[in-house]
Enzyme design. Structure first.
Site, mmCIF file in Angstrom:
data_model
loop_
_atom_site.group_PDB
_atom_site.id
_atom_site.type_symbol
_atom_site.label_atom_id
_atom_site.label_comp_id
_atom_site.label_asym_id
_atom_site.label_seq_id
_atom_site.Cartn_x
_atom_site.Cartn_y
_atom_site.Cartn_z
ATOM 1 C CB SER A 256 -1.006 0.079 1.096
ATOM 2 O OG SER A 256 -0.892 1.246 2.035
ATOM 3 C CE LYS A 257 1.883 4.647 -5.177
ATOM 4 N NZ LYS A 257 2.332 3.208 -5.592
ATOM 5 N NE ARG A 258 -3.329 7.805 0.844
ATOM 6 C CZ ARG A 258 -2.531 9.020 0.790
ATOM 7 N NH1 ARG A 258 -1.887 9.342 1.903
ATOM 8 N NH2 ARG A 258 -2.573 9.764 -0.092
ATOM 9 C CB VAL A 269 4.270 2.934 3.724
ATOM 10 C CG1 VAL A 269 3.450 1.482 3.952
ATOM 11 C CG2 VAL A 269 3.388 4.011 3.511
ATOM 12 C CG PHE A 270 5.005 8.212 4.205
ATOM 13 C CD1 PHE A 270 5.677 8.290 2.811
ATOM 14 C CD2 PHE A 270 3.779 8.090 4.302
ATOM 15 C CE1 PHE A 270 5.004 8.382 1.702
ATOM 16 C CE2 PHE A 270 2.913 8.153 3.161
ATOM 17 C CZ PHE A 270 3.393 8.135 2.118
#
Ligand code: GLU
Length: 509
Positions: A256-258, A269-270
């Protein structure tokens, strides 16, 4: 392969913050450079001004450095191949776009936005694949001069060969063949004079003497375009290696990007969020080395130096790799326990200061932290967990807690009050409470005298000094608090028990 000196780059677009997937690309480039004694560059690919996010360059640099991925050349540190920010290199791309036009590999395209829009609509209606119809590629020299004499704006497009195949040699995946007929005449220079990614990446990798391109698999589709550009320029193609796709920890879908879920826990994920949630850079670094690369054997925990020594392209597996987030906390705990106490303290202070609203400089001088540090080190998995363990010892006054917690198992309020009052007297005669073993044996003796179990007595005492049932070891905690604070908290607890006793006996009569 290549016999060029190793020079690799991480080339993020500043369109967002450093994502764990980007960090993995940066990490592999870093390991590869360090393994071969080469250079690792940071290049900011900011030619897409519409998607530019102002603070993302700062975020990228801060978090790459936090992970320990320091670069030898880059926008802030400079270097002999700079500038390292693409918008500062616009003249170079224009020069090479012109060269391509002059040599018949590219052409000016004057099509208006309206024409392109109508063309796309028609392609969609006819169920044709989208792509530029090469209208301007076929203009005669006379037509061109007429249009340009009228001052029409233009972009530059690559004259992609219409036939044949383009082979991309990938160090991880082997040879990949693309049919040129599937590639359209991609834009190289936009009407604002800035290049597209395709032109800029090729020009920069060439002039920065990049020997190996290690990047995410999502760029595979672009790679034949780049190979065609290298061929048109007559430049040596760097070794390409597209890194394995990162899957969700379940191994089922793309990551996922979040947020990422493992069981009922959500992971960020950051990289910035991993940092603020109290993960150590050493642990995140180690975790990411395991995403698509293997040291061989079953080893999962290794130092940065070991990873550098063992890293090479041959250890990269083309198969998609699941992000092993389920192991992150465990791994983080391993690294927390490996830290020297003074280093752990240094890293904990900002977390404690923020969570407990305390001044960092004062905390650094507070002996309480030193006394409890080793016990905390054994118990936490992330740096952010320490605040809930240490709050009672670091703040002046305990927050309100439920008086009933002070009543020990199988006792009533009156008996608990008596036990605590006897404890208080014993502590007063002990003096400074700085010898935890002595305090413990004294209170064990007292429990016996009172015909209580040690668990009952210590349970009341623990609540009295901390307001909660779980703390670091009781007698070390009392040492950290000091006699004055302990007795003050016991007095508060005794008053609570007295009130409870009065209230309960009042209700029962
Ligand atoms: N600017 C591209 C990105 O954002 C770089 C891709 C590449 O490494 O060629 O990922």
């Amino acid at each position: 392969m290549t016999d060029r000196a190793v020079r690799v780059r991480f080339a993020p677009s500043p369109t967002g913050y450093l994502h764990i997937g980007g960090a993995r690309s940066a990490l592999f480039n870093y390991l590869f450079a360090r393994h071969h004694g080469g250079q690792f560059l940071l290049r900011i690919e900011d030619t897409d001004q519409k998607r530019f996010v102002a603070d993302s360059v700062q975020d990228l640099m801060t978090n790459l450095r936090w992970l320990g991925l320091d670069w030898d050349e880059g926008p802030d540190v400079g270097g002999p191949y700079g500038p390292y920010t693409q918008t500062e290199r616009a003249a170079l791309y224009q020069q090479w776009a012109n060269w391509l036009v002059d040599n018949g590999h590219a052409y000016h395209c004057y099509c208006s936005a309206e024409r392109l829009e109508a063309m796309r609509a028609e392609q969609t209606a006819n169920k044709q694949p989208p792509g530029y119809d090469r209208h301007c590629r076929h203009l005669s020299a006379a037509e061109r001069s007429a249009i340009e004499a009228a001052g029409a704006p233009f972009i530059v497009r690559f004259a992609t060969p219409r036939t044949g195949d383009t082979a991309v040699h990938d160090a991880v995946r082997g040879e990949m063949i693309f049919s040129n007929s599937t590639l359209d005449d991609v834009v190289l220079l936009k009407s604002d004079g800035l290049p597209t990614y395709h032109l800029a990446v090729v020009v920069d990798d060439h002039f920065m003497e990049i020997s190996h391109i290690l990047r995410a698999d999502e760029w595979i589709a672009s790679s034949p375009r780049h190979v065609l550009l290298y061929q048109a320029f007559g430049w040596e193609i760097p070794v390409m290696a597209h890194l394995p796709v990162i899957l969700d920890p379940s191994g089922k879908g793309k990551m996922s990007k979040r947020k990422v879920r493992v069981g009922d826990k959500e992971y960020p994920v950051f990289v910035e969020e991993l940092r603020s949630e109290g993960y150590l850079p050493e642990a995140v670094f180690n975790l990411l080395t395991n995403v698509g690369w293997s040291m061989g054997g079953d080893r999962e925990v290794f130092t940065k130096e070991e990873a550098i020594a063992g890293f090479d392209l041959t250890g990269i597996n083309a198969a998609p790799a699941a992000l092993p987030y389920g192991k992150l906390e465990w791994l983080n705990g391993v690294y927390v326990r490996n830290l020297a106490p003074a280093e752990l303290k240094r890293r904990l202070i900002p977390f404690l200061a923020a969570a407990l609203n305390l001044d960092a400089a004062t905390l650094a001088e507070n002996p309480v932290l030193d006394i409890l540090l080793v016990d905390v080190q054994e118990r936490i998995k992330t740096l952010s967990e320490a605040a809930a363990m240490l709050d009672f010892a670091l703040i002046e006054a305990l927050p309100a807690y439920d008086s009933k917690l002070l009543i020990a198992k199988k006792l009533d309020a009156a008996a608990s009050q008596q036990a605590l009052s006897a404890t208080r007297a014993a502590l007063v005669s002990l003096g400074d409470l700085q010898d935890p073993e002595h305090v413990e044996s004294t209170l064990r003796g007292l429990a016996e005298t009172l015909h209580l179990s040690a668990g009952q007595l210590f349970g009341i005492l623990r609540i009295a000094i901390s307001g909660k049932p779980v703390t670091p070891p009781l007698f070390t905690s009392m040492k950290a608090l000091g006699a004055t604070t302990v007795l003050r908290r016991l007095d508060v607890a005794l008053a609570k028990l007295a009130a409870l006793n009065y209230f309960l006996s009042g209700v029962s009569t």
